[in-house]
Each structure stands twice: as C-alpha cells, then as structure tokens.
Design a protein around this motif. Structure first.
Motif, PDB file in Angstrom:
ATOM      1  N   ALA A 137      55.110  62.658  17.631  1.00 40.30           N
ATOM      2  CA  ALA A 137      56.006  62.256  16.551  1.00 40.30           C
ATOM      3  C   ALA A 137      55.268  62.195  15.212  1.00 40.30           C
ATOM      4  CB  ALA A 137      56.630  60.899  16.877  1.00 40.30           C
ATOM      5  N   LYS A 138      54.074  61.604  15.197  1.00 39.46           N
ATOM      6  CA  LYS A 138      53.329  61.490  13.941  1.00 39.46           C
ATOM      7  C   LYS A 138      52.888  62.861  13.431  1.00 39.46           C
ATOM      8  CE  LYS A 138      50.186  58.556  15.244  1.00 39.46           C
ATOM      9  NZ  LYS A 138      49.032  57.639  15.182  1.00 39.46           N
ATOM     10  N   ALA A 139      52.363  63.710  14.314  1.00 36.04           N
ATOM     11  CA  ALA A 139      51.872  65.010  13.880  1.00 36.04           C
ATOM     12  C   ALA A 139      53.009  65.912  13.421  1.00 36.04           C
ATOM     13  CB  ALA A 139      51.088  65.675  15.021  1.00 36.04           C
ATOM     14  N   PHE A 140      54.136  65.868  14.113  1.00 32.64           N
ATOM     15  CA  PHE A 140      55.252  66.737  13.725  1.00 32.64           C
ATOM     16  C   PHE A 140      55.797  66.352  12.362  1.00 32.64           C
ATOM     17  CE2 PHE A 140      59.813  67.873  13.868  1.00 32.64           C
ATOM     18  CZ  PHE A 140      59.671  69.249  13.993  1.00 32.64           C
ATOM     19  N   LYS A 141      55.848  65.056  12.073  1.00 34.04           N
ATOM     20  CA  LYS A 141      56.331  64.609  10.767  1.00 34.04           C
ATOM     21  C   LYS A 141      55.411  65.077   9.654  1.00 34.04           C
ATOM     22  CE  LYS A 141      57.590  60.454   8.173  1.00 34.04           C
ATOM     23  NZ  LYS A 141      57.650  58.972   8.186  1.00 34.04           N
ATOM     24  N   GLU A 142      54.102  65.110   9.900  1.00 34.57           N
ATOM     25  CA  GLU A 142      53.157  65.530   8.874  1.00 34.57           C
ATOM     26  C   GLU A 142      53.145  67.050   8.693  1.00 34.57           C
ATOM     27  OE1 GLU A 142      51.445  63.564   6.878  1.00 34.57           O
ATOM     28  OE2 GLU A 142      52.307  61.790   7.812  1.00 34.57           O
ATOM     29  N   LEU A 143      53.253  67.801   9.785  1.00 36.34           N
ATOM     30  CA  LEU A 143      53.119  69.257   9.720  1.00 36.34           C
ATOM     31  C   LEU A 143      54.427  69.967   9.400  1.00 36.34           C
ATOM     32  CD1 LEU A 143      50.774  69.902  12.787  1.00 36.34           C
ATOM     33  CD2 LEU A 143      50.147  69.647  10.386  1.00 36.34           C
ATOM     34  N   PHE A 144      55.567  69.306   9.591  1.00 38.07           N
ATOM     35  CA  PHE A 144      56.847  69.949   9.332  1.00 38.07           C
ATOM     36  C   PHE A 144      57.776  68.963   8.633  1.00 38.07           C
ATOM     37  CE2 PHE A 144      60.951  71.943  10.436  1.00 38.07           C
ATOM     38  CZ  PHE A 144      60.675  73.243  10.031  1.00 38.07           C
ATOM     39  N   PRO A 145      57.511  68.668   7.350  1.00 41.43           N
ATOM     40  CA  PRO A 145      58.382  67.735   6.622  1.00 41.43           C
ATOM     41  C   PRO A 145      59.723  68.380   6.291  1.00 41.43           C
ATOM     42  CG  PRO A 145      56.706  68.624   5.165  1.00 41.43           C
ATOM     43  CD  PRO A 145      56.380  69.130   6.541  1.00 41.43           C
ATOM     44  N   THR A 146      60.620  67.582   5.766  1.00 43.11           N
ATOM     45  CA  THR A 146      61.972  68.052   5.472  1.00 43.11           C
ATOM     46  C   THR A 146      61.969  69.139   4.405  1.00 43.11           C
ATOM     47  OG1 THR A 146      62.777  65.828   5.989  1.00 43.11           O
ATOM     48  CG2 THR A 146      64.285  67.298   4.842  1.00 43.11           C
ATOM     49  N   GLU A 183      63.427  78.903  15.018  1.00 44.36           N
ATOM     50  CA  GLU A 183      62.615  78.419  16.138  1.00 44.36           C
ATOM     51  C   GLU A 183      61.298  77.807  15.687  1.00 44.36           C
ATOM     52  OE1 GLU A 183      61.030  82.475  15.212  1.00 44.36           O
ATOM     53  OE2 GLU A 183      63.021  81.587  15.382  1.00 44.36           O
ATOM     54  N   TYR A 184      60.949  77.900  14.391  1.00 47.71           N
ATOM     55  CA  TYR A 184      59.629  77.452  13.941  1.00 47.71           C
ATOM     56  C   TYR A 184      59.427  75.961  14.213  1.00 47.71           C
ATOM     57  CZ  TYR A 184      55.463  76.993  11.063  1.00 47.71           C
ATOM     58  OH  TYR A 184      54.177  76.747  10.631  1.00 47.71           O
ATOM     59  N   GLY A 185      60.371  75.116  13.791  1.00 45.60           N
ATOM     60  CA  GLY A 185      60.227  73.681  14.001  1.00 45.60           C
ATOM     61  C   GLY A 185      60.233  73.280  15.459  1.00 45.60           C
ATOM     62  N   PRO A 186      61.229  73.707  16.268  1.00 44.25           N
ATOM     63  CA  PRO A 186      61.221  73.325  17.693  1.00 44.25           C
ATOM     64  C   PRO A 186      59.996  73.810  18.450  1.00 44.25           C
ATOM     65  CG  PRO A 186      63.406  74.081  17.037  1.00 44.25           C
ATOM     66  CD  PRO A 186      62.496  74.354  15.882  1.00 44.25           C
ATOM     67  N   GLU A 187      59.530  75.018  18.158  1.00 48.77           N
ATOM     68  CA  GLU A 187      58.342  75.517  18.858  1.00 48.77           C
ATOM     69  C   GLU A 187      57.100  74.716  18.473  1.00 48.77           C
ATOM     70  OE1 GLU A 187      58.090  78.100  21.228  1.00 48.77           O
ATOM     71  OE2 GLU A 187      60.244  77.739  21.266  1.00 48.77           O
ATOM     72  N   LEU A 188      56.991  74.340  17.206  1.00 53.72           N
ATOM     73  CA  LEU A 188      55.869  73.508  16.777  1.00 53.72           C
ATOM     74  C   LEU A 188      55.934  72.142  17.437  1.00 53.72           C
ATOM     75  CD1 LEU A 188      53.398  73.057  14.933  1.00 53.72           C
ATOM     76  CD2 LEU A 188      54.997  72.341  13.136  1.00 53.72           C
ATOM     77  N   ASP A 189      57.130  71.601  17.585  1.00 50.66           N
ATOM     78  CA  ASP A 189      57.301  70.296  18.224  1.00 50.66           C
ATOM     79  C   ASP A 189      56.850  70.342  19.684  1.00 50.66           C
ATOM     80  OD1 ASP A 189      57.940  67.664  18.397  1.00 50.66           O
ATOM     81  OD2 ASP A 189      60.102  67.934  18.381  1.00 50.66           O
ATOM     82  N   ARG A 190      57.252  71.364  20.399  1.00 47.36           N
ATOM     83  CA  ARG A 190      56.856  71.498  21.802  1.00 47.36           C
ATOM     84  C   ARG A 190      55.357  71.751  21.919  1.00 47.36           C
ATOM     85  NH1 ARG A 190      60.691  76.044  24.122  1.00 47.36           N
ATOM     86  NH2 ARG A 190      59.697  75.434  26.080  1.00 47.36           N
ATOM     87  N   GLU A 217      56.310  81.443  18.581  1.00 48.04           N
ATOM     88  CA  GLU A 217      56.549  80.721  19.824  1.00 48.04           C
ATOM     89  C   GLU A 217      55.248  80.066  20.270  1.00 48.04           C
ATOM     90  OE1 GLU A 217      55.940  84.211  23.162  1.00 48.04           O
ATOM     91  OE2 GLU A 217      57.924  83.996  22.244  1.00 48.04           O
ATOM     92  N   TYR A 218      55.405  78.948  20.938  1.00 46.33           N
ATOM     93  CA  TYR A 218      54.216  78.279  21.449  1.00 46.33           C
ATOM     94  C   TYR A 218      53.896  78.818  22.842  1.00 46.33           C
ATOM     95  CZ  TYR A 218      55.875  75.275  25.247  1.00 46.33           C
ATOM     96  OH  TYR A 218      56.330  74.809  26.460  1.00 46.33           O
ATOM     97  N   ILE A 219      52.624  78.765  23.194  1.00 49.57           N
ATOM     98  CA  ILE A 219      52.149  79.294  24.470  1.00 49.57           C
ATOM     99  C   ILE A 219      51.353  78.198  25.161  1.00 49.57           C
ATOM    100  CG2 ILE A 219      50.724  81.050  25.587  1.00 49.57           C
ATOM    101  CD1 ILE A 219      51.215  82.814  23.152  1.00 49.57           C
TER     102      ILE A 219
END
Length: 702
Positions: A137-146, A183-190, A217-219
């Motif tokens: 949660a913390k990393a996703f908020k920092e790497l993919f802001p609104t 797909e950029y945000g969801p793939e980064l989140d996963r 896509e994430y791998i």
C-alpha cells in the motif's frame, strides 16, 4: 544471396559461370555486389575456395531470421538454447520450494489440522501478510500517485525548447500510463505484492503489435530464469521468460508476421510450479485438464546464429521465441540498426526489495519468515491448550456407565450415570492438562513485536500518537525508524526509472512523427523525437529522500515552525500550500486568502483601508508630509491600539513615504535637470528568475 567480395578469375582458372550485368549491382559506396541466383554457381565458387568467409544473407534488420535459415541450423540453435534454459532452471531448483512456503505462511487459508489430535488449531499468524500488504500500500501510493507517475528533468542548460519538450513528454507519459495503458497501475500493484513477499519481481514493457500500443505486465520470479553467473539484466548473456499462449493467440501472431508458420505440438501438458499450485489452492482455483495453452520460452540471449555470425566471433544479442517442444517461432536481432556496438535492448526491469547474496532479492518471507513460523507455533499451542482446559479428557472406572458418553456435557446439563456405591470422584480421573502458559503468551507477543518493528517501524512511531516534543525530535525518530523502508523505496524508485526509460524508448521507436491525443479540456500532441533522452530524462514523481507521507508532513512542519519566528523573511503562503500538498489535499489554493492589489489614495481613505487589512502603496506625486501626519495621528489614537494588523500596515506605509520624501529632497539639492530626473525615476523591480536591470549612473555631489 550475395557474395561480399568480387572475384576476378585469371585465364588458368577453371571455367565457372560468369555473372551477367543483371547480377551486378553497386551499393552507395560504389562497391560491386554480385547476386548469384544459380545454386550451381555457388557450388562452383565454394569448390574453388572462393567462399572461405561466411556468407551474409541479405535481410531486413527486424526480419524473422527463422524464415531465412535452414531447418538443420534452426534445430541446432533450438537444442543449444533449450539446454541452457534447463541449466538455468536446475540452478535455482530450491527457489520454487521457498516460494511455496511463502504462500503457506501468508495464512490466507485455514488448515483443518489433524495433528496432534483431530480438530487442532490450523490458523497461521497474520504478521507476514500484514507486513506485505502494508508495504504494498505504501509503495504503490508513492510510485503511482493520482496525478501520474512521470516527471521530467532537463539535462544541461535549461532553454525554452528543452522546457517545452520536457512538458510534452511529461504530460503525454502521464496520460499514457493512466489512459492508454490501463493495465499499468494494476500490474504495478500486483508486482509490489510479490516484491514484498519474495524479494524479487520483474516488469516487462514492450510494444504490443495487435493492440498497436505499449503494454506492460508484471512477471513472477518463478517464471523468470537467468544465467547462474549473472548479476544484473544489463550484463546477463541469457535469461528466459516462461509463459503460455493460446493457440488462437499464436495464430494471430503468425498472421501478423511476428511468428513463423511452424508446426508444434498442440496438446502439450503445461505444468505449473509448486508455488503456483499453492496460490491456486489458496484462491480456490484448479487448472482445467483440457486446455489449448502452449508453453512459450522467450529467450533474450547472446548467440551465434548460423549464417549471421559476427566477423569478429562475438555473440550478438537476439530474442528467440520457441515452444517447450523446441519449435522455434521467431529469431530477431535485439540491437538498433544504427548502433555500432550492437548493445542489447532491454524490455525487462528487475524490482528488488533487498539485494540478496545472488541475483534474486530478499523479501519479508526471508526476513521475518522464521519469526512468523515461531509466532504461528506459539499461537496454535495456546489455542490448543485452551481447548484442552475447557474440554478436558481423562480416564473413568470400568464399572462406571455414562449415558451418551461421546457427547460433551453442555453448560447447565446434568447427566445420569450408573456407578457403584461410593464417591463418583474416585471413578473419574482427569488428565492434568495445564492452562494456557503465560510464558508462551509472552513469547508470542515478543516475536510478533519483533517482526512488526522490523517490517513497519515507521508506522509504529506515527500511530503511537505520543508527543515526542519538538519537530526535530520527531524527525529524528522517523528517520531512525524508516531506514529500512527508505532504502527499499530508493531501489523501487531506481527500478521504475529504468522502466519509464524503456517506455520512452518504445515511444520514440514506434510512435509517428506527430502523435495527437485527447485529454480533459482539449487536444494535445507529442513528437516522436521528444523521447530522445539526450536533452531530458524521465524519472518517477516519487521522492527517494522522502519515502512516506509522514516524512513530508514533518519536514514542512519543521520549516513552518522556523518561518513563524520571522515571517517577514519567508513566503508563508507557499509553505502552507506545500503542507496541504503533503497532506494529499486537492487544489490547496482554494484554502488560501487571495492577495489584494495595494491601495493608493488620500490619507483618510488609506487609513480606512488599513483598518480592513488592505495593503497600501505610496506614490511619488503624493503630499508625503500630509500622509505622514494623518497616518501618524491614526497610530497614536488609543481606540485603534488593539488592531495590530493596521498598525503594521501604517508603519510600513509611513516608512515608504519617508523614503520618497528623502528622494525629493535629494533631487532639489541637484541643479542639473537630467540628474533630477534620474533621482526621481523609480526603476521597476525585477521579477523572480529575471536578470536585474543595469545600475543607474553614479551621482557625484560636490
């Protein structure tokens, strides 16, 4: 086929087929290139020793070399590459076992325990899952802001042209990652979830020909195999991405010309890793027995491709697509045609939480996995001890008969027994089960706190709500507690920088020269040459020096506390605006008072405006003595002594009139009209960022 050098046979040379004028063509440098269409001619030239050097087949740089190679050469390439893939796969054989253990330690499913007795506790302590989810949660908020994940910086001297280019690239890539690439945000989140758990995960960014746009896509690390001796992707000579495609997807790629028309085994059994099976079990999925999926091995390798060898004997970078049954679908060059060094192009980015002893990183599974097992064992023993204490068992005398002996006695229930005369207590002997141990409880709490402090110490400082005193003390505590996450955040920042640079390179290679796109409020356009990262660079918006929101708020609060001691020297409105931004408030300007233009008028009207807090401005043509007297009288009136804001405005305004009166007196002392004009002139003050005007001529008063 074309022979690179022209051979002129002498008279004693045996007769060979002589090329005609139609076979001879001149290149741009004026050298002759002979194209021989007859296989007999090639055989004769080879028999005469005229083809000692390898023949270079003429082909497009981006062509699929499978269509230009012999079947035997393709089979040799497939065997060599598949053997290397098997070596890489065996070198990390235990990695999948560790990954499977990590899925089980998350505690996402309840294990119906049968040991040491049926119905034993099967719960797993949630400390590992809690740490992973919080990090994600913390990393996703920092790497993919609104607002988008991309910002730009100008390389070298800033010019208007570079600034316009940087703004176009920033606006387009933020639109691209939020709109064009949903797909950029969801793939980064996963991806961040797997990075936190396993320590390593990969991001693949490439141009999707069927979609005609970039795709990411994430791998999973379990599906990525790399050379044992590799330390990073840039220098690795071989790495493989293993995935599956449906037969329909393969057919689409064949029709698009990306894959060759090759027969492959369609009913192969694609086996999943043990970690994937554990993930499916947790979610409640099961792989169907009948499937049309085909296992694909995408290999990025340095290899010698027969017929396309480097004259210096150096292995060149290629991308090879092949099936698990070693049917090669595509072989393509993986360097720019204009690159004299033939440098490998990257499409993968390695995200690492903590660098390990090898290529793969360490995650919370490695860092607190042992503590999670200890906490789980302690928790299960405590629950089982409570179960035995509440429902004890033991021995009963042989002559004692209890009705319905297999059913537990409910609270308030009395059950009849048939027993011989005597004390009933002598016929029952319960086992000496102990109550849940307080020592075991303390051990579980200690292990849990140790894991929590290690994984999330920053939140412990912020969430405790204690008053740590001055802002500097709080900043020191935050810095000390967040060293782990700050270092991890810098690694995430660096990895995302590489990923965004790959996306910018794809935009430069595939976008048209002018690309229009629509955004909210109007139309925009970007140029493919804007993505030539020589004048600008693309970087994430995340701040590697401020890994959390708590750090940013504490920093701005420290600045504000210093500025409040001498507010005249600081821009308090800007500090307040940055504080709102650090708190995540949208459009903070609407909370700030709008600045009013300074008022100029007669002294009485100016006094009335100062009472309302309006700024005042003196003019050179005003009667300064009159203004000074009227404003001074206002300041001496005890009825307005409590209006501190008015007093500050009037005192500053009086000083302004005094300075202008001094200028008039100095001008009257000079007889030269030109010098008087210079003294009375009021040069405009330079705006921030603009050069200062030249100094006025020096006056020498004798």
């Amino acid at each position: 086929m074309a022979i690179e050098k022209v051979i002129t046979p002498d008279l004693e040379t045996p007769s060979i087929t002589i090329p005609t004028d139609e076979d001879i063509k001149l290149d741009e440098a004026g050298n002759a290139e002979i194209t021989l269409q007859d296989d007999q001619v090639l055989a004769e030239a080879e028999a005469m020793g005229l083809m000692d050097e390898p023949m270079q087949m003429s082909s497009d740089h981006d062509a699929n070399l499978v269509e230009l190679m012999e079947e035997q050469d393709i089979s040799e390439v497939a065997n060599d590459l598949y053997a290397g893939y098997q070596i890489d796969k065996e070198s990390r054989g235990d990695y999948d076992d560790i990954a499977e253990d990590g899925v089980n330690l998350l505690g996402l499913s309840y294990d119906e325990g049968n040991q040491p007795f049926p119905g034993a506790c099967g719960s797993t302590h949630p400390i590992l899952a809690q740490s992973v989810v919080k990090f994600q949660a913390k990393a996703f908020k920092e790497l993919f802001p609104t607002e988008g994940p991309v910002r730009t910086r100008i390389m070298g001297v800033q010019t208007e042209q570079k600034l316009a280019q940087a703004n176009r690239v920033r606006d387009f890539m933020n639109w691209q990652t939020q709109t064009q690439m949903p797909e950029y945000g969801p793939e980064l989140d996963r991806l961040l979830f797997h990075v936190a758990l396993y320590g390593s995960s990969f991001k693949k960014t490439y141009w999707d020909a069927p979609l005609n746009r970039p795709r990411t896509e994430y791998i999973k690390a379990q599906d990525f195999y790399i050379d044992y001796y590799a330390s990073n992707l840039e220098t690795a000579e071989r790495y493989t991405h293993r995935y599956t495609l449906s037969q329909n997807q393969i057919r689409k790629l064949q029709l698009a010309g990306l894959f060759a028309e090759v027969d492959y085994i369609e009913d192969t059994n694609v086996s999943d890793s043990a970690a994937q099976d554990a993930e499916n079990e947790v979610v409640g999925l099961s792989k169907p027995s009948n499937t049309d999926r085909v296992e694909i091995l995408e290999m990025h390798v340095d290899a010698d491709i027969p017929g396309f060898e480097d004259p210096d004997g150096v292995k060149l970078p290629y991308i090879v697509y092949m099936t698990a049954d070693q049917k090669v679908l595509s072989i393509r060059r993986n360097w720019d045609i204009d690159d004299p060094f033939k440098k490998k192009k990257l499409y993968f980015t390695h995200y690492t939480m903590i660098p390990g002893l090898g290529f793969y990183g360490y995650g919370y599974l490695h860092l607190i996995g042992g503590l999670t097992k200890t906490a789980t064992s302690s928790m299960r023993q405590l629950i089982d001890a409570g179960t035995f204490a509440n429902l004890p068992g033991g021995f009963k005398a042989h002559g004692l008969r209890v009705l319905a002996p297999d059913e537990p006695i409910a609270p308030g229930e009395w059950r009849e027994v048939n027993s011989p005369a005597g004390d009933l207590g002598k016929s029952l002997q319960p086992l000496p089960f102990k109550e849940p141990s307080s020592t075991l409880m303390n051990l579980m709490q200690y292990v849990t706190n140790a894991a929590r402090e290690f994984a999330d110490a920053t939140d412990n400082v912020v969430e405790s709500g204690s008053n740590y005193g001055p802002v500097g003390t709080t900043m020191a505590l935050l810095e000390q507690s967040s060293k782990l996450f700050a270092a991890v955040h810098k690694r995430m920042h660096e990895s995302q920088t590489k990923d965004l640079r790959i996306l910018a390179r794809l935009d430069q290679e595939y976008l048209p020269s002018v690309y229009p796109y629509q955004v909210s409020g109007g139309a925009q356009q970007v140029f493919s040459q804007d993505f030539n990262l020589k004048n600008i660079d693309v970087i994430p918006v995340s701040d590697p020096n401020m890994p959390t929101e708590a750090h940013r708020i504490a920093k701005i609060n420290a600045i504000m506390s210093i500025a409040q001691q001498n507010p005249q020297q600081y821009n308090m409105a800007l500090i307040s605006q940055e504080l709102f931004q650090a708190m995540g408030v949208e459009d903070p300007k609407r909370y700030l008072a709008q600045s009013r233009p300074p008022f100029t008028g007669d002294p009485i009207t100016e006094n009335m405006a100062a009472m309302k807090g309006a700024p005042l401005k003196a003019s050179i043509e005003q009667n300064h003595d009159a203004h000074i007297i009227v404003h001074g009288t206002m300041l001496q009136n005890p009825a307005y002594a409590e209006n501190r804001q008015m007093q500050q405005i009037l005192m500053a305004h009086i000083q302004e009139h005094l300075s202008m009166k001094y200028r008039q007196e100095m001008a009257q002392m000079v007889g030269d009209p030109q010098l008087q004009q210079i003294i009375m002139s009021n040069p405009p003050q330079p705006q921030p960022g603009q050069p200062k005007p030249p100094n006025p001529p020096q006056l020498h008063l004798n």
